[in-house]
Design an enzyme around this catalytic site. Structure first.
Site, mmCIF file in Angstrom:
data_model
loop_
_atom_site.group_PDB
_atom_site.id
_atom_site.type_symbol
_atom_site.label_atom_id
_atom_site.label_comp_id
_atom_site.label_asym_id
_atom_site.label_seq_id
_atom_site.Cartn_x
_atom_site.Cartn_y
_atom_site.Cartn_z
ATOM 1 N N SER A 244 87.846 33.423 117.359
ATOM 2 C CA SER A 244 86.977 33.159 118.512
ATOM 3 C C SER A 244 86.913 31.706 118.964
ATOM 4 O O SER A 244 86.325 31.417 120.006
ATOM 5 C CB SER A 244 85.556 33.652 118.237
ATOM 6 O OG SER A 244 85.512 35.056 118.376
ATOM 7 N N LYS B 282 77.695 26.708 121.865
ATOM 8 C CA LYS B 282 77.797 28.168 122.018
ATOM 9 C C LYS B 282 76.429 28.795 121.787
ATOM 10 O O LYS B 282 75.695 28.372 120.879
ATOM 11 C CB LYS B 282 78.815 28.702 121.003
ATOM 12 C CG LYS B 282 79.138 30.188 121.153
ATOM 13 C CD LYS B 282 80.249 30.592 120.181
ATOM 14 C CE LYS B 282 80.618 32.050 120.306
ATOM 15 N NZ LYS B 282 81.698 32.455 119.364
ATOM 16 N N SER C 134 85.652 34.918 121.387
ATOM 17 C CA SER C 134 84.349 35.021 121.997
ATOM 18 C C SER C 134 83.771 33.683 122.484
ATOM 19 O O SER C 134 82.829 33.690 123.264
ATOM 20 C CB SER C 134 83.365 35.644 121.011
ATOM 21 O OG SER C 134 83.156 34.787 119.900
#
Lengths: 481, 112
Positions: free
Chosen positions: A178, A79, A154
């Site tokens: 997330s 990420k 997210s």
């Protein structure tokens, strides 16, 4: 053999046995990225050259028996809020769109030590603020199961990349759901470990008291292997917890006999989609059929988790994001008059709408006159929520719940009403407030073909109980390809 | 924030229990170091009023005897000797500078 359909651990074994090379696996992943990215947009940066170089070096070290980890040679994606030295790390924000860190996040370093081939950095909601990956400065990621739908967020890029076989596993971060919510939407396994289990050093902070890095994988075996690789006590993270046992793979046994499973009745209310509710109850029956004792109970305080979360997370965000001012790194506005004007213009042009909204709310709840009424009130509520979980864990080993109230919404339908979007985190945020481990595992699809995830929540440090329950479920139902 | 004030926002303004004044938005903008356009300010007011109305549900809870909890585990200061363990990263660090002046970050004049 379709090399891309292997799990991370299966691929690792074949690499170790000399049946496949790290280079072949890396090239296959890069080819899949080239084919799928126009449809998915899961990546912010694909480091083709770097990945091939890593694969070559790692292959040699595997052959020399220097690298023996089950993940050695297996391609992964990170990420884009975790720093990698010298590599673009943007948080999917304009304000960091040109930032190259001078150090690597500890969790990523741990993967590098295990011989991971890092393919690139995945797309996310800007600064991890969002539930759809649509707040990214670089544009949204699409759900591989139906590209008219969001992947969740997210960590939407990390989950979509795994689901689209653009990497064998990935790392995400989870502040209010997330990892678990996009894992549910994309039909992959995702875990948020107990707070303090994985070092936050090098993770660009959003809500520091809630943030935790975790694995996003194709199955439960991979989840245990990746968690084993990334978890460590780190003196560079003062909230890091020294744990007695870092081998999570020993939990991979089919055994839930006598496991006490509690389903919160107050999660099964109006807002929960009926197809999701049905799939979760069916999954609970599978555990019951395998010997678990499944009961319903009243968790209480459910409706207070989101307001408490948004006060705390926004307060911490407003403080954490003060460092982005156009002085030392990142974007700086081209025209300004004096220092303060430069700060203000840089931040106003560099941050997107959702980030500004949370910085404003956070600054407000921390301001004098409102601090007690909002910030301290939220921290007191957090104590009550933790106490409610403590009480539940006196009676149950695992709390079983949906990961999200619906399957993935359509693209473009969420951002116009932030409050409604925040409500999609109703089953996940309380787990962060209480610092607990939570895992999402696919348990079926709705009529539209969109995946549904079951969330298993454990008491502090009980990741192994979650992995054992999830592994038993996976074996009992036959893993989906 | 959206460029124009939506009908939904206008409708909300008349219904909100929490009222955020122009002065408060101005003040919060200073604290947040954000420069908002007039439209952004109006939207921010509406957003914040709506969120605060929602956050006010916490007032249904009696927390008078509950201590605020910042971390779930006890957190203590972690001290160490101030010893340099990493090598010099000056060039890599300055490579990120939006504006560089010699071996320094260049910023606008800070003292009058």
């Amino acid at each position: 053999m379709d090399i891309l359909s292997l799990s991370a651990v299966e691929l690792g074994k074949k690499i170790k046995a000399g049946e496949i090379s790290a280079m072949e696996a890396t090239k296959a992943s890069l080819a899949q990225i080239a084919a799928e990215e126009p449809r998915i947009h899961g990546y912010v940066t694909v480091d083709e050259e770097g990945a091939l170089k890593q694969a070559e070096e790692i292959q040699k070290r595997i052959e020399n028996k220097e690298l023996t980890s089950p993940l050695a040679g297996v391609p992964t994606a990170i990420k884009d809020n975790m720093c990698i030295k010298g590599q673009l790390t943007t948080c999917s924000s304009k304000i960091l769109s040109n930032f190259k860190p001078t150090y690597t996040a500890e969790a990523v370093k741990n993967l590098q030590k295990a011989g991971a081939v890092i393919l690139g950095k995945t797309n996310m909601d800007e600064f991890a603020m969002g539930s759809t990956t649509e707040t990214s400065y670089f544009g949204p990621t699409m759900n591989p199961h139906d590209t008219n739908h969001v992947p969740g967020g997210s960590s939407g890029g990390s989950c979509a990349a795994v689901a689209a076989r653009e990497c064998y596993y990935s790392l995400g971060s989870d502040t209010g759901g997330s990892i678990r919510q996009p894992s549910s939407f994309c039909g992959v396994v995702g875990m948020k470990p107990t707070y303090g289990t994985v070092s936050r050093y090098g993770l660009i902070a959003y809500g520091s008291s809630l943030d935790q890095i975790g694995p996003i994988t194709k199955d439960v075996t991979d989840c245990a292997a990746v968690l084993t690789a990334i978890a460590s006590w780190d003196k560079k993270d003062s909230t890091s917890v020294k744990r007695a046992d870092y081998d999570f793979t020993s939990a991979l046994t089919e055994d839930v006999k006598g496991l006490r499973v509690g389903i919160p009745t107050d999660y099964f209310t109006d807002g929960l989609n009926l197809e999701v509710a049905g799939a979760i109850r069916a999954a609970a029956r599978v555990l019951a059929e395998n010997g678990a004792v499944v009961e319903e109970f009243d968790l209480s305080l459910v409706k207070y988790a989101i307001p408490a979360y948004y006060v705390i997370a926004s307060a911490e965000a407003s403080s954490n994001l003060e460092r982005f001012d156009g002085v030392k790194y990142g974007y700086r506005t081209p025209e300004y008059e004096g220092l303060h004007n430069m700060y203000k213009k840089t931040r106003s042009e560099g941050f997107g709408a959702e980030v500004k909204r949370r910085i404003m709310l956070g600054s407000f709840v921390l301001s004098s006159g409102y601090y007690d009424a909002y910030y301290l009130k939220a921290l007191r509520t957090k104590a009550l929520i933790k106490a409610a979980f403590d009480k539940a864990f006196e009676s149950y080993d695992v709390i079983l719940a949906p990961a999200a109230p619906t399957t993935a919404p359509e693209l473009g339908k969420s951002l116009s009403d932030p409050l409604k979007m925040y409500l999609s985190d109703i089953y996940t945020v309380s787990v962060n407030l209480a610092g607990l481990p939570g895992l999402s595992i696919p348990v079926g699809k709705d009529k539209k073909g969109l995946p549904i995830g079951m969330q298993l929540i454990g008491n502090h440090f009980q990741e192994k109980t979650l992995l054992r329950a999830a592994y038993t479920y996976e074996r009992a139902t036959g893993k989906e390809a | 924030m959206a460029d124009k004030i939506s009908d939904e926002t206008m409708e909300h303004v008349t219904k909100a229990k929490n009222k955020i004044s122009d002065e408060t938005i101005e003040y919060v903008g200073i604290l947040a170091k954000l420069e908002l356009s007039e439209t952004e300010k109006q939207n921010a007011k509406a957003d914040m009023e709506k969120m605060l109305d929602y956050i006010d549900t916490l007032n249904e809870l009696d927390t008078s005897r509950v201590e605020p909890m910042s971390h779930v585990f006890p957190v203590n200061n972690v001290f160490r000797e101030d010893v340099v363990t990493n090598e010099n990263h000056m060039e890599e660090t300055l490579a990120n500078a939006p504006l560089r002046g010699g071996d320094s970050f260049k910023v606008p004049k800070t003292i009058g």
